[in-house]
Design a protein around this motif. Structure first.
Motif, mmCIF file in Angstrom:
data_model
loop_
_atom_site.group_PDB
_atom_site.id
_atom_site.type_symbol
_atom_site.label_atom_id
_atom_site.label_comp_id
_atom_site.label_asym_id
_atom_site.label_seq_id
_atom_site.Cartn_x
_atom_site.Cartn_y
_atom_site.Cartn_z
ATOM 1 N N ALA A 23 0.832 -1.213 0.000
ATOM 2 C CA ALA A 23 0.000 0.000 0.000
ATOM 3 C C ALA A 23 0.865 1.260 0.000
ATOM 4 C CB ALA A 23 -0.934 -0.009 1.203
ATOM 5 N N VAL A 24 1.951 1.240 0.766
ATOM 6 C CA VAL A 24 2.871 2.375 0.803
ATOM 7 C C VAL A 24 3.540 2.563 -0.556
ATOM 8 C CG1 VAL A 24 5.064 3.182 1.759
ATOM 9 C CG2 VAL A 24 3.276 2.323 3.282
ATOM 10 N N LEU A 25 3.987 1.462 -1.149
ATOM 11 C CA LEU A 25 4.614 1.539 -2.473
ATOM 12 C C LEU A 25 3.624 2.060 -3.510
ATOM 13 C CD1 LEU A 25 6.597 -1.826 -2.441
ATOM 14 C CD2 LEU A 25 7.565 0.476 -2.278
ATOM 15 N N ALA A 26 2.357 1.646 -3.393
ATOM 16 C CA ALA A 26 1.328 2.128 -4.315
ATOM 17 C C ALA A 26 1.105 3.632 -4.150
ATOM 18 C CB ALA A 26 0.021 1.372 -4.078
ATOM 19 N N HIS A 27 1.205 4.122 -2.918
ATOM 20 C CA HIS A 27 1.113 5.561 -2.669
ATOM 21 C C HIS A 27 2.217 6.296 -3.421
ATOM 22 C CE1 HIS A 27 0.629 9.223 -0.062
ATOM 23 N NE2 HIS A 27 1.919 9.334 -0.321
ATOM 24 N N GLU A 28 3.432 5.771 -3.362
ATOM 25 C CA GLU A 28 4.554 6.425 -4.041
ATOM 26 C C GLU A 28 4.419 6.312 -5.563
ATOM 27 O OE1 GLU A 28 6.205 8.280 -2.282
ATOM 28 O OE2 GLU A 28 5.643 7.476 -0.325
ATOM 29 N N ILE A 29 3.959 5.188 -6.046
ATOM 30 C CA ILE A 29 3.708 5.021 -7.479
ATOM 31 C C ILE A 29 2.668 6.035 -7.955
ATOM 32 C CG2 ILE A 29 2.681 3.482 -9.202
ATOM 33 C CD1 ILE A 29 5.466 2.643 -8.633
ATOM 34 N N SER A 30 1.700 6.327 -7.092
ATOM 35 C CA SER A 30 0.658 7.301 -7.440
ATOM 36 C C SER A 30 1.238 8.697 -7.614
ATOM 37 C CB SER A 30 -0.434 7.307 -6.365
ATOM 38 O OG SER A 30 -1.081 6.049 -6.297
ATOM 39 N N HIS A 31 2.241 9.039 -6.801
ATOM 40 C CA HIS A 31 2.908 10.331 -6.994
ATOM 41 C C HIS A 31 3.544 10.401 -8.382
ATOM 42 C CE1 HIS A 31 2.386 12.255 -3.181
ATOM 43 N NE2 HIS A 31 3.025 11.336 -2.486
ATOM 44 N N VAL A 32 4.150 9.290 -8.794
ATOM 45 C CA VAL A 32 4.771 9.236 -10.122
ATOM 46 C C VAL A 32 3.695 9.370 -11.196
ATOM 47 C CG1 VAL A 32 6.164 7.850 -11.706
ATOM 48 C CG2 VAL A 32 6.648 7.797 -9.243
#
Length: 293
Positions: A134-143
């Motif tokens: 979920a945290v990694l998905a949050h960062e991917i969303s920023h990208v």
């Protein structure tokens, strides 16, 4: 739920850019009216903006001592990032590891092609697999949202005003031939106002982009509860991290999923992140929508 473009974020990025442009033009108009030789400052600020645009990701990695890791070093981490990037329709970002007792994560890079998603070694020990995803998905969303580039470029006017604030004594000496100290003091005061306004605008945008990335995480994973759990764990763990360790990484707080504050309370207007309670409430509401309630 399928990924949909966050028009709220898009409109805020456009509005912030327009408002900053207006502030920028007013600032230049005041300087021109006072006969202030600001060409050299503009050149320096433009050079700084250029360097920030092309090298900001490298500076972030260098300042946080983040190391780019290969797939054979962290295969599970690579698989999770690759899967999430594919769901988001993005090329796989580079993956970095930051050695720190502060459990956190961040994304950097001016475009999806040169993006980096990084995590601290401690966050991988703090979170379970679903929470880390979920945290990694949050960062991917920023990208995916390309909000890092917008914030980088929006900081130009703030950087210029801050440059004048920091160097106003030197500027006063340079303009001593005019003996117009009153005008120089006015420039300094205007610079403070411009810096304050531009900082408030960029921080407001920064807070909203966190909401947007939270939503993106929930969409990519289909599990907003996992991000709620991760945010709660990370925030709770911060209370047990020595202040000096948090001070070591405070410079990267604007990038982190949860800021590492060493003890100085920040006013909400100047915060780079919305309060945890508001993020949790938004995710809970989104979870209810996803369940059809």
């Amino acid at each position: 739920m399928n990924w949909t473009r966050d028009f709220g974020l898009t409109m805020r990025m456009i509005l912030t850019s327009l408002l900053l442009l207006i502030v920028y033009l007013i600032f230049l108009g005041v300087l021109a009216a006072l006969g202030f030789p600001f060409e050299s400052l503009l050149l320096v600020a433009a050079l700084m903006a250029f360097l920030q645009y092309y090298f900001s990701d490298k500076l972030v990695l260098w300042s946080t001592k983040t190391r780019i890791v290969e797939e054979d070093e962290y295969p599970e981490l690579h698989r999770m990032v690759e899967s999430l990037a594919a769901r988001a329709g993005l090329p796989k970002p580079k993956i970095g590891i930051m050695v720190s007792p502060v459990p956190n994560a961040f994304a950097t890079g001016r475009s999806p092609k040169n993006a980096v998603v990084a995590v601290t070694d401690s966050i991988m020990r703090t979170l379970n697999r679903e929470e880390l995803e979920a945290v990694l998905a949050h960062e991917i969303s920023h990208v995916k949202n390309r909000d890092m580039l917008t914030l980088t470029m929006a900081s130009f006017i703030s950087m210029l005003a801050f440059l004048i604030m920091r160097n106003w004594i030197f500027i006063s000496l340079f303009n001593n031939r005019d003996n117009n100290m009153g005008a120089l003091i006015l420039v300094y005061v205007v610079s403070i106002v411009v810096w304050l306004v531009s900082t408030l605008l960029t921080r407001a945008l920064s807070r909203y982009r966190e909401f947007a990335a939270d939503r993106g995480s929930a969409v990519l994973t289909g599990n907003p509860q996992a991000l709620i759990s991760a945010l709660t764990k990370i925030s709770g763990r911060m209370d047990y991290i020595p202040a000096e360790k948090k001070q070591e990484v405070e410079g990267a707080n604007a990038f982190f999923i949860i800021p590492a504050l060493s003890g100085n309370t920040l006013m909400e207007l100047f915060s780079t992140h919305p309060p945890l309670e508001k993020r949790v409430a938004a995710l809970q509401e989104l979870g209810a929508q996803m369940r059809g309630y």
